[in-house]
Scaffold this active site. Structure first.
Site, PDB file in Angstrom:
ATOM      1  N   PHE A 138      -0.616   6.086   9.381  1.00 40.74           N
ATOM      2  CA  PHE A 138      -0.316   6.047   7.956  1.00 40.74           C
ATOM      3  C   PHE A 138      -1.417   6.731   7.165  1.00 40.74           C
ATOM      4  O   PHE A 138      -1.433   6.734   6.000  1.00 40.74           O
ATOM      5  CB  PHE A 138      -0.126   4.602   7.486  1.00 40.74           C
ATOM      6  CG  PHE A 138       0.878   3.845   8.330  1.00 40.74           C
ATOM      7  CD1 PHE A 138       2.053   4.464   8.733  1.00 40.74           C
ATOM      8  CD2 PHE A 138       0.643   2.544   8.737  1.00 40.74           C
ATOM      9  CE1 PHE A 138       2.979   3.795   9.519  1.00 40.74           C
ATOM     10  CE2 PHE A 138       1.566   1.861   9.521  1.00 40.74           C
ATOM     11  CZ  PHE A 138       2.724   2.488   9.904  1.00 40.74           C
TER      12      PHE A 138
ATOM     13  N   TRP B 131       4.778   4.170   1.402  1.00 41.65           N
ATOM     14  CA  TRP B 131       3.373   4.483   1.689  1.00 41.65           C
ATOM     15  C   TRP B 131       3.129   4.433   3.206  1.00 41.65           C
ATOM     16  O   TRP B 131       2.356   5.228   3.745  1.00 41.65           O
ATOM     17  CB  TRP B 131       2.467   3.459   0.979  1.00 41.65           C
ATOM     18  CG  TRP B 131       1.001   3.640   1.286  1.00 41.65           C
ATOM     19  CD1 TRP B 131       0.106   4.433   0.613  1.00 41.65           C
ATOM     20  CD2 TRP B 131       0.256   3.023   2.342  1.00 41.65           C
ATOM     21  NE1 TRP B 131      -1.132   4.344   1.187  1.00 41.65           N
ATOM     22  CE2 TRP B 131      -1.068   3.487   2.253  1.00 41.65           C
ATOM     23  CE3 TRP B 131       0.571   2.118   3.354  1.00 41.65           C
ATOM     24  CZ2 TRP B 131      -2.077   3.089   3.123  1.00 41.65           C
ATOM     25  CZ3 TRP B 131      -0.431   1.723   4.231  1.00 41.65           C
ATOM     26  CH2 TRP B 131      -1.736   2.200   4.112  1.00 41.65           C
ATOM     27  N   HIS B 132       3.832   3.505   3.881  1.00 43.32           N
ATOM     28  CA  HIS B 132       3.591   3.342   5.316  1.00 43.32           C
ATOM     29  C   HIS B 132       4.081   4.522   6.130  1.00 43.32           C
ATOM     30  O   HIS B 132       3.566   4.787   7.212  1.00 43.32           O
ATOM     31  CB  HIS B 132       4.254   2.046   5.818  1.00 43.32           C
ATOM     32  CG  HIS B 132       3.451   0.836   5.481  1.00 43.32           C
ATOM     33  ND1 HIS B 132       3.578   0.180   4.286  1.00 43.32           N
ATOM     34  CD2 HIS B 132       2.494   0.177   6.168  1.00 43.32           C
ATOM     35  CE1 HIS B 132       2.735  -0.838   4.255  1.00 43.32           C
ATOM     36  NE2 HIS B 132       2.062  -0.865   5.381  1.00 43.32           N
ATOM     37  N   GLY B 133       5.091   5.195   5.653  1.00 36.09           N
ATOM     38  CA  GLY B 133       5.552   6.334   6.436  1.00 36.09           C
ATOM     39  C   GLY B 133       6.794   6.958   5.868  1.00 36.09           C
ATOM     40  O   GLY B 133       7.534   6.330   5.111  1.00 36.09           O
TER      41      GLY B 133
END
Lengths: 478, 294
Positions: free
Chosen positions: A478, A325-327
């Site tokens: 993000f 999800w962060h990247g």
């Protein structure tokens, strides 16, 4: 428009004044004003992505109503999956397409097949991960029958696009935010004052802690090959404080700003570096995301039911997805996996809910055991942050290898921007002490002598702030 | 709401007051403390007499050793070269020398490829001058011309210290307060470079501009104030492209003394444009013998 920018300093008082002025007229007008301000705030980054936000909002709004009106489960499912696929589709295209295309091409090249995949030249719309998750939780809650759909499009649009949380959270729930938006707000002096103080504290964390740490951490990470072990260790510690100051500072400003409008947002941070184990850390770090994954991924996967193997599997899935999800980078996936590995012993031994209270509650100092637990937890999270900060997994591994080479040549190194690598430690030490003393409050300025503390913090912002090289909030990417 | 508005307005007024106090305090510290920067050193020379003053860029700052001049000539000398200086910076220093009433016998100005830079300025000089932009018209004008936020820098208290905190913020102020010395005063402005790059090569511009208006202003200023001025070009390493640039420069400035090939040993260069400490010592001796002793 950044929270720590001059334009926001103009934007906020204007919206605040208009908001409480129209309050005398009607709730609808108040919400319309907030929505317009929110869209203006978002358009300041890139007005073209406003269409994406409006489309995503409209999609969830209509699918929500259609699900509620569906005659049978099949119809309901159809609308539900439409929303999920389109929302995740946008996220996939904007955030992950290039990652998958590159990774696939690399995998093929290992097998000797050289392909020319099309990588898209796309800019990541700011806040897409946050507002997509807003929408998803809303749609899932309607599908599960937990909430009724919102029929007022202004109310719903404001729930998704409310400017304090639009670009970097906290990720709100319909059950918490929608009732507040539907109710008329009245000005409360104490809440507004607390909001101002929380904004000041958030600014301090961003401008003094995060931006100063960024100077050192960037220099050390960018030239890690020429750094000795002590500098590399300090670089990792500085990044730990940078990301904490940056993201929790942003959240404090968001929460404080929202209090000015009489709207309470979910708390996102609760002194995470005073955690005694990794499980506690995740109950205190980016709380709105952790709880989102718990409610919409971990529990639907079976949660803690079904034996140890199921728990381990579900935990790994949650941390991997959280990392992703962060990247779109393997570094985030490794970061998530590391946290899963750190979490595992607690889970298997059923010690993951040991530390639910505040550490050393009512005491000035922790016990030696508590202190060592906090130190160990901080060390583990700092170790994992190296992967989060590095550009590639190979770079992170090389950084760690050099850090543990115990090379202390030159001991205290002079960095490229003409500072000694250890210089920031005193400021960080003071910051830790200040946070420790306030760990039972929402933010350190709250409570007795709030005005005096606010003035002292303002003075510190002026004197110690890093203004020459202001950095964007990390979580905007993000 | 009234109470809250009063709190906010009062708070803003207090912030402005804090900024004003900090601005006055920081500026005073920079004014009175022992010079740590070249600009502070320049100010400290107010109402004094120096025989020889050297102006120019880092090729002066790292290339002229005043103590060698003193040794050779028995006369005093200071090095007022600023890193990355362009003609505009040199002209400003020249005007400030007059403003600060610094007496001298001769001014030696190093000119080279900077002749081609009509615009632009030295960031270092600009940073070091910021605390003094309200001191006189020359510094104010320089700030107006070159700094990014001249109005905010000049009128908004403490803005200049915040926006340049890495250079002149709390850390530098603190160093001034505790009298943490640099080598600027002891070396009379000379900053030594050590070592020698393995592969020395460089390149001069292959053409020269028709006219540099700022340089004309320097010349006009020197003429008007009857300054005994010497223009010279400092040495470059052997492996330098477009060496004929100095001949082109000499056409523009006929009185230019060309030392560009005065040092033949590349071991005396830190990089192609800058002498190391050993080279600076040798070059200063050559220059003193050629221009000051004869």
């Amino acid at each position: 428009m950044l929270f720590n920018s001059f334009s926001f300093l103009l934007f906020l008082p204007i919206v605040f004044a208009l908001y409480w002025w129209v309050n005398k007229k009607s709730l609808g007008l108040q919400n319309v004003l907030l929505l317009m301000a929110s869209y203006f705030f978002y358009a300041c980054w890139d007005w073209r992505f406003l269409f994406l936000l409006v489309f995503s909002t409209a999609l969830d709004y209509f699918t929500g109503i259609k699900m509620a009106e569906a005659k049978n489960l099949n119809h309901k499912k159809k609308w539900f999956w439409l929303s999920i696929i389109v929302n995740l589709g946008f996220l996939g295209i904007f955030k992950y397409y290039n990652f998958f295309a590159d990774s696939f091409a690399e995998a093929l090249s290992v097998m000797g097949i050289h392909s020319n995949f099309w990588t898209l030249k796309v800019i990541l719309p700011v806040g897409i991960s946050f507002y997509t998750f807003h929408g998803l939780s809303y749609v899932i809650d309607i599908y599960k029958g937990r909430i009724e759909p919102e029929r007022n499009i202004i109310t719903y649009s404001l729930f998704v696009g409310y400017f304090p949380l639009l670009v970097a959270g906290p990720i709100e729930r319909a059950t918490h935010l929608l009732p507040q938006i539907k109710k008329r707000r009245f000005f409360d002096y104490n809440i507004a004052m607390d909001g101002v103080h929380q904004i000041i504290w958030g600014l301090f964390k961003k401008v003094v802690i995060a931006d100063n740490c960024a100077l050192y951490a960037n220099d050390i990470f960018d030239h890690y090959e020429s750094m000795n072990s002590l500098s590399l260790l300090l670089g990792a510690v500085y990044f730990s404080f940078q990301i904490y100051g940056d993201f929790s500072g942003y959240s404090d400003i968001a929460l404080g700003t929202s209090k000015l409008f009489g709207i309470d947002l979910l708390r996102n941070f609760n002194y995470p570096y005073f955690s005694r184990d990794i499980a506690e850390f995740w109950r205190r770090w980016h709380i709105s995301l952790s709880s989102w994954f718990r409610d919409y991924l971990y529990i639907p996967l079976g949660g803690s039911r079904g034996g140890t193997w199921m728990k381990v599997r579900n935990t790994f899935i949650v941390f991997l997805v959280s990392g992703f999800w962060h990247g779109a980078n393997w570094t985030f996936i490794v970061w998530g996996s590391l946290h899963a590995v750190f979490f595992l012993p607690l889970l298997i031994t059923q010690n993951n809910r040991n530390n639910l209270d505040t550490v050393a509650k009512g005491k000035n100092l922790p016990t030696i055991k508590e202190f060592l637990s906090m130190l160990l937890t901080f060390s583990l999270t700092t170790f994992a942050w190296i992967f989060f900060r590095a550009k590639t997994v190979a770079e992170a591994c090389s950084y760690i290898k050099m850090m543990f080479s115990f090379d202390f040549r030159g001991v205290i190194q002079y960095l490229d921007f003409e500072r000694y690598s250890v210089e920031l430690l005193l400021l960080l030490g003071l910051f830790v002490v200040f946070e420790w003393k306030s760990r039972e409050k929402e933010h350190p300025i709250a409570g007795k002598f709030a005005v005096l503390k606010a003035l002292a913090i303002l003075m510190a912002i002026l004197i110690f702030g890093a203004y020459s090289n202001p950095s964007d909030f990390i979580y905007f990417q993000f | 709401m009234k109470k809250f508005s009063s709190y906010i307005v009062g708070g803003l007024a207090l912030i402005l007051l804090m900024m004003s106090i900090l601005d006055i305090g920081y500026t005073k510290i920079y004014e009175v403390s022992y010079p740590r920067t070249k600009f502070q050193y320049l100010r400290s020379l107010e109402d004094t007499k120096v025989d020889y003053i050297f102006l120019g860029s880092s090729r002066v700052e790292n290339g002229i050793i005043p103590s060698v001049i003193i040794q050779k000539t028995n006369k005093t000398a200071v090095n007022l070269g600023f890193q990355a200086s362009k003609a505009g910076d040199i002209f400003t220093v020249l005007q400030l020398i007059k403003k600060y009433n610094i007496h001298y016998e001769k001014i030696l100005i190093q000119i080279d490829y900077i002749y081609n830079n009509v615009d632009g300025n030295s960031n270092i000089f600009q940073f070091e001058m910021i605390p003094f932009i309200r001191e006189n018209e020359i510094t104010k004008q320089y700030s107006n011309e070159y700094s990014r936020n001249p109005i905010a820098n000049y009128y908004l208290p403490f803005f200049r210290y915040c926006s340049n905190d890495l250079r002149i913020g709390f850390r530098e102020v603190f160093s001034n307060v505790i009298h943490k010395k640099t080598t600027i005063v002891a070396n009379k402005g000379y900053v030594a470079l050590q070592g020698n790059s393995k592969y020395l090569k460089g390149s001069l511009p292959n053409s020269i501009i028709n006219n540099n208006a700022v340089f004309d202003s320097i010349r006009g200023f020197c003429k008007k104030n009857k300054i005994d001025v010497v223009y010279y070009c400092a040495p470059f390493c052997k492996n330098n492209k477009n060496k004929d640039f100095t001949s082109k420069l000499k056409i523009k400035i006929p009185e230019l003394i060309d030392f560009s090939t005065a040092i033949n040993d590349d071991q005396m260069f830190e990089n192609c444009n800058h002498l190391n400490d050993r080279g600076a010592r040798r070059f200063t001796e050559i220059l003193a013998e050629e221009l000051l002793v004869k």
